[in-house]
Write a protein that holds these residues in place. Structure first.
Motif, PDB file in Angstrom:
ATOM      1  N   LYS A 236       0.860  -1.188   0.000  1.00  0.00           N
ATOM      2  CA  LYS A 236       0.000   0.000   0.000  1.00  0.00           C
ATOM      3  C   LYS A 236       0.893   1.232   0.000  1.00  0.00           C
ATOM      4  O   LYS A 236       1.494   1.582   1.015  1.00  0.00           O
ATOM      5  CB  LYS A 236      -0.911  -0.002   1.237  1.00  0.00           C
ATOM      6  N   VAL A 237       1.026   1.863  -1.160  1.00  0.00           N
ATOM      7  CA  VAL A 237       1.753   3.123  -1.257  1.00  0.00           C
ATOM      8  C   VAL A 237       0.777   4.227  -0.878  1.00  0.00           C
ATOM      9  O   VAL A 237      -0.307   4.332  -1.467  1.00  0.00           O
ATOM     10  CB  VAL A 237       2.317   3.343  -2.678  1.00  0.00           C
ATOM     11  N   VAL A 238       1.127   5.037   0.094  1.00  0.00           N
ATOM     12  CA  VAL A 238       0.248   6.095   0.569  1.00  0.00           C
ATOM     13  C   VAL A 238       0.402   7.304  -0.356  1.00  0.00           C
ATOM     14  O   VAL A 238       1.502   7.793  -0.561  1.00  0.00           O
ATOM     15  CB  VAL A 238       0.563   6.464   2.034  1.00  0.00           C
ATOM     16  N   ARG A 239      -0.729   7.739  -0.917  1.00  0.00           N
ATOM     17  CA  ARG A 239      -0.719   8.820  -1.907  1.00  0.00           C
ATOM     18  C   ARG A 239      -1.586   9.984  -1.461  1.00  0.00           C
ATOM     19  O   ARG A 239      -2.534   9.813  -0.712  1.00  0.00           O
ATOM     20  CB  ARG A 239      -1.229   8.304  -3.249  1.00  0.00           C
ATOM     21  N   ASP A 240      -1.258  11.172  -1.976  1.00  0.00           N
ATOM     22  CA  ASP A 240      -2.060  12.364  -1.751  1.00  0.00           C
ATOM     23  C   ASP A 240      -3.340  12.217  -2.570  1.00  0.00           C
ATOM     24  O   ASP A 240      -3.296  11.848  -3.744  1.00  0.00           O
ATOM     25  CB  ASP A 240      -1.278  13.603  -2.198  1.00  0.00           C
ATOM     26  N   ARG A 241      -4.476  12.485  -1.961  1.00  0.00           N
ATOM     27  CA  ARG A 241      -5.752  12.297  -2.654  1.00  0.00           C
ATOM     28  C   ARG A 241      -5.921  13.212  -3.855  1.00  0.00           C
ATOM     29  O   ARG A 241      -6.466  12.826  -4.878  1.00  0.00           O
ATOM     30  CB  ARG A 241      -6.910  12.523  -1.694  1.00  0.00           C
TER      31      ARG A 241
END
Length: 105
Positions: free
Chosen positions: A32-37
């Motif tokens: 799970k790569v955390v990304r800016d929405r």
């Protein structure tokens, strides 16, 4: 299942690139790569799950402090905070009286 934190990732990282980089040292179950929405760019960190603790330790020992796509990455076991159960609070508190009485119709 062991959850790993990987920090120091570049903003244009793709899940497949990270999977290839890490899978050389252990079998990965989820990424799970955390990304800016709003922009879709990576926030600089990701979470991985591996089945075996031995794989997790191997990934940490081989990749922590290594360079990946120009950035030095940090890899460690994710210390999860226990989720506290929510306390039940009924709607409206009968002990608190309203400031004004309601009009009777």
């Amino acid at each position: 299942m062991t959850k790993l934190f990987i920090g120091g990732l570049s903003e244009n990282i793709q899940e497949m690139d990270l999977a290839i980089f890490v899978s050389l040292h252990g079998q990965i179950e989820t990424i799970k790569v955390v990304r800016d929405r709003s922009t879709g760019k990576c926030k600089g960190y990701a979470f991985l799950e591996v089945n075996k603790l031995a794989d997790a330790n191997n990934i940490i020992s081989n990749l922590n402090g290594e360079t990946f796509k120009g950035n030095v990455v940090t890899v460690k076991i994710c210390e999860e905070q226990p989720v506290a159960p929510k306390k039940f609070q009924p709607k409206g508190n009968p002990a608190i009286k309203s400031k004004r009485p309601r009009l009777q119709r």
